[in-house]
Design an enzyme around this catalytic site. Structure first.
Site, PDB file in Angstrom:
ATOM      1  N   SER A  33       0.875   8.192 -26.593  1.00 49.59           N
ATOM      2  CA  SER A  33       0.539   9.613 -26.692  1.00 49.59           C
ATOM      3  C   SER A  33       0.938  10.279 -25.374  1.00 49.59           C
ATOM      4  O   SER A  33       0.644   9.760 -24.294  1.00 49.59           O
ATOM      5  CB  SER A  33      -0.978   9.749 -26.919  1.00 49.59           C
ATOM      6  OG  SER A  33      -1.347  11.095 -26.850  1.00 49.59           O
ATOM      7  N   SER A  38       7.284  14.012 -29.450  1.00 47.25           N
ATOM      8  CA  SER A  38       7.407  15.294 -30.168  1.00 47.25           C
ATOM      9  C   SER A  38       8.359  16.240 -29.457  1.00 47.25           C
ATOM     10  O   SER A  38       9.150  16.937 -30.099  1.00 47.25           O
ATOM     11  CB  SER A  38       6.044  15.982 -30.284  1.00 47.25           C
ATOM     12  OG  SER A  38       5.131  15.134 -30.892  1.00 47.25           O
ATOM     13  N   SER A 105       3.032   4.626 -33.683  1.00 43.46           N
ATOM     14  CA  SER A 105       3.378   3.328 -34.303  1.00 43.46           C
ATOM     15  C   SER A 105       3.253   2.214 -33.266  1.00 43.46           C
ATOM     16  O   SER A 105       4.259   1.637 -32.848  1.00 43.46           O
ATOM     17  CB  SER A 105       4.760   3.358 -34.950  1.00 43.46           C
ATOM     18  OG  SER A 105       5.712   4.057 -34.210  1.00 43.46           O
TER      19      SER A 105
HETATM   20  N1  LIG Z   1      -7.668   6.928 -30.856  1.00 48.54           N
HETATM   21  C1  LIG Z   1      -6.474   7.543 -30.758  1.00 48.54           C
HETATM   22  N2  LIG Z   1      -5.395   6.850 -30.312  1.00 48.54           N
HETATM   23  C2  LIG Z   1      -4.209   7.458 -30.219  1.00 48.54           C
HETATM   24  N3  LIG Z   1      -3.969   8.768 -30.543  1.00 48.54           N
HETATM   25  C3  LIG Z   1      -5.013   9.491 -30.980  1.00 48.54           C
HETATM   26  C4  LIG Z   1      -6.305   8.919 -31.105  1.00 48.54           C
HETATM   27  N4  LIG Z   1      -7.146   9.882 -31.574  1.00 48.54           N
HETATM   28  C5  LIG Z   1      -6.417  10.995 -31.742  1.00 48.54           C
HETATM   29  N5  LIG Z   1      -5.135  10.770 -31.384  1.00 48.54           N
HETATM   30  C6  LIG Z   1      -4.065  11.771 -31.534  1.00 48.54           C
HETATM   31  O1  LIG Z   1      -3.332  11.365 -32.685  1.00 48.54           O
HETATM   32  C7  LIG Z   1      -1.942  11.225 -32.396  1.00 48.54           C
HETATM   33  C8  LIG Z   1      -1.409   9.849 -32.800  1.00 48.54           C
HETATM   34  O2  LIG Z   1      -1.317   9.734 -34.181  1.00 48.54           O
HETATM   35  P1  LIG Z   1      -0.241   8.785 -34.837  1.00 48.54           P
HETATM   36  O3  LIG Z   1      -0.316   9.035 -36.301  1.00 48.54           O
HETATM   37  O4  LIG Z   1       1.065   8.976 -34.179  1.00 48.54           O
HETATM   38  O5  LIG Z   1      -0.804   7.345 -34.458  1.00 48.54           O
HETATM   39  S1  LIG Z   1      -0.532   5.933 -35.091  1.00 48.54           S
HETATM   40  O6  LIG Z   1       0.932   5.749 -35.272  1.00 48.54           O
HETATM   41  O7  LIG Z   1      -1.212   5.840 -36.393  1.00 48.54           O
HETATM   42  O8  LIG Z   1      -1.096   4.953 -34.127  1.00 48.54           O
HETATM   43  C9  LIG Z   1      -1.797  11.372 -30.910  1.00 48.54           C
HETATM   44  O9  LIG Z   1      -0.793  12.352 -30.801  1.00 48.54           O
HETATM   45  P2  LIG Z   1       0.490  12.213 -29.863  1.00 48.54           P
HETATM   46  O10 LIG Z   1      -0.040  12.631 -28.551  1.00 48.54           O
HETATM   47  O11 LIG Z   1       1.435  13.203 -30.455  1.00 48.54           O
HETATM   48  O12 LIG Z   1       1.034  10.826 -29.878  1.00 48.54           O
HETATM   49  C10 LIG Z   1      -3.116  11.847 -30.375  1.00 48.54           C
HETATM   50  O13 LIG Z   1      -3.036  13.196 -30.007  1.00 48.54           O
HETATM   51  N1  LIG Z   2      11.794  14.104 -19.669  1.00 45.68           N
HETATM   52  C1  LIG Z   2      10.809  14.441 -20.512  1.00 45.68           C
HETATM   53  N2  LIG Z   2      10.933  14.182 -21.822  1.00 45.68           N
HETATM   54  C2  LIG Z   2       9.934  14.521 -22.699  1.00 45.68           C
HETATM   55  N3  LIG Z   2       8.779  15.124 -22.324  1.00 45.68           N
HETATM   56  C3  LIG Z   2       8.609  15.406 -21.017  1.00 45.68           C
HETATM   57  C4  LIG Z   2       9.602  15.069 -20.059  1.00 45.68           C
HETATM   58  N4  LIG Z   2       9.165  15.438 -18.845  1.00 45.68           N
HETATM   59  C5  LIG Z   2       7.964  15.991 -19.021  1.00 45.68           C
HETATM   60  N5  LIG Z   2       7.617  15.987 -20.332  1.00 45.68           N
HETATM   61  C6  LIG Z   2       6.370  16.554 -20.870  1.00 45.68           C
HETATM   62  O1  LIG Z   2       5.579  15.506 -21.400  1.00 45.68           O
HETATM   63  C7  LIG Z   2       4.793  15.977 -22.484  1.00 45.68           C
HETATM   64  C8  LIG Z   2       5.044  15.091 -23.682  1.00 45.68           C
HETATM   65  O2  LIG Z   2       4.202  15.492 -24.733  1.00 45.68           O
HETATM   66  P1  LIG Z   2       4.542  15.232 -26.257  1.00 45.68           P
HETATM   67  O3  LIG Z   2       5.973  15.543 -26.534  1.00 45.68           O
HETATM   68  O4  LIG Z   2       3.497  15.960 -27.062  1.00 45.68           O
HETATM   69  O5  LIG Z   2       4.331  13.658 -26.350  1.00 45.68           O
HETATM   70  P2  LIG Z   2       3.982  12.765 -27.606  1.00 45.68           P
HETATM   71  O6  LIG Z   2       4.533  13.451 -28.820  1.00 45.68           O
HETATM   72  O7  LIG Z   2       4.640  11.447 -27.323  1.00 45.68           O
HETATM   73  O8  LIG Z   2       2.483  12.664 -27.628  1.00 45.68           O
HETATM   74  C9  LIG Z   2       5.189  17.443 -22.735  1.00 45.68           C
HETATM   75  O9  LIG Z   2       4.275  18.277 -22.103  1.00 45.68           O
HETATM   76  C10 LIG Z   2       6.561  17.512 -22.043  1.00 45.68           C
HETATM   77  O10 LIG Z   2       6.858  18.815 -21.582  1.00 45.68           O
END
Ligand SMILES: Nc1ncnc2c1ncn2[C@@H]1O[C@H](COP(=O)(O)OS(=O)(=O)O)[C@@H](OP(=O)(O)O)[C@H]1O
Ligand SMILES: Nc1ncnc2c1ncn2[C@@H]1O[C@H](COP(=O)(O)OP(=O)(O)O)[C@@H](O)[C@H]1O
Length: 196
Positions: A33, A38, A105
């Site tokens: 995360s 994204s 994942s």
């Molecule tokens: N316990 C826990 N662990 C990890 N992430 C958490 C959890 N609870 C909520 N979130 C939020 O949910 C996003 C991850 O969901 P995913 O569907 O990508 O997860 S997974 O593939 O089923 O593990 C993840 O979003 P991303 O930051 O976009 O990765 C989190 O914001």
């Molecule tokens: N080189 C980079 N590539 C991607 N994201 C970056 C980078 N440098 C800084 N960031 C920042 O990191 C954060 C990544 O968040 P996000 O894309 O939501 O991650 P995820 O979807 O894996 O949870 C954003 O705030 C983005 O602006």
């Protein structure tokens, strides 16, 4: 499967690819995360769309709040979350789209299951390799702080595991390159992999 007989439809993925003048496959992003999945997936989608390529990104917003509403972050639910995402991604690919998925994942079994559903020749694993310390420093959604405080359980990297891919098809180190550089490299990689 009891009492299910498939109807044979005649328009194939190849027919759609021919009409679109480009192939279709699945780009499966994985990473912690806050690693950048994204952000990069969305910029890549924009770039491809502007080139006239049929592209669609599946992300938490359209999956965990809709189709997979109600699934939690236990091991069992994550595997099911990823299974459904893979099935949907396969449908989009069959419909002729360059399909991008951006989900944590976290375990090898999640990604292996997806590879199996989608088919190994259509599946590219994209590892957004950002160290936990950096994701935690970014703390885009404030979840790491909450997870450290014990307010969120089973949080990936803190209280639930993340298994890094051993041999991803493509790796992005976000501390070493900008989003634009990652997208540029990804586009070149895609051009080699498929007829865009
Ligand atoms: N316990 C826990 N662990 C990890 N992430 C958490 C959890 N609870 C909520 N979130 C939020 O949910 C996003 C991850 O969901 P995913 O569907 O990508 O997860 S997974 O593939 O089923 O593990 C993840 O979003 P991303 O930051 O976009 O990765 C989190 O914001
Ligand atoms: N080189 C980079 N590539 C991607 N994201 C970056 C980078 N440098 C800084 N960031 C920042 O990191 C954060 C990544 O968040 P996000 O894309 O939501 O991650 P995820 O979807 O894996 O949870 C954003 O705030 C983005 O602006």
């Amino acid at each position: 499967m009891a009492n299910i007989i498939k109807h044979k439809y005649h328009i194939t993925r190849q027919d759609r690819n021919r009409q679109n003048k480009h192939g279709s496959l699945v780009l499966w992003f994985t990473g912690l995360s806050g690693s950048g999945k994204s952000t990069i997936a969305s910029k890549l989608e924009e770039w491809l769309f502007k080139q006239g390529i049929r592209v669609y990104a599946l992300d938490g917003d359209n999956i965990r709040s809709g189709l997979n509403k109600g699934l939690s972050f236990t091991r069992e639910d994550r595997l099911e979350n990823n299974r459904r995402i893979a099935e949907v991604a396969k449908l989009f690919m069959d419909a002729g789209m360059v399909t991008i998925t951006a989900f944590i994942s976290p375990l090898k079994e999640d990604r292996e299951q997806a590879r199996e559903i989608i088919g190994k020749n259509n599946f590219l694993e994209i590892y957004v390799n950002t160290p936990l310390e950096i994701c935690e420093e970014r703390d885009v959604k404030g979840f790491y702080e909450k997870a450290r405080a014990g307010e969120i359980e089973n949080f990936t990297g803190i209280s639930a595991p993340y298994e890094a891919p051993e041999s991803p098809d493509f790796e992005i180190r976000t501390e070493e390159e900008s989003v634009e550089e990652s997208v540029e490299r990804l586009v070149k990689f895609l051009e080699q992999k498929m007829k865009l």
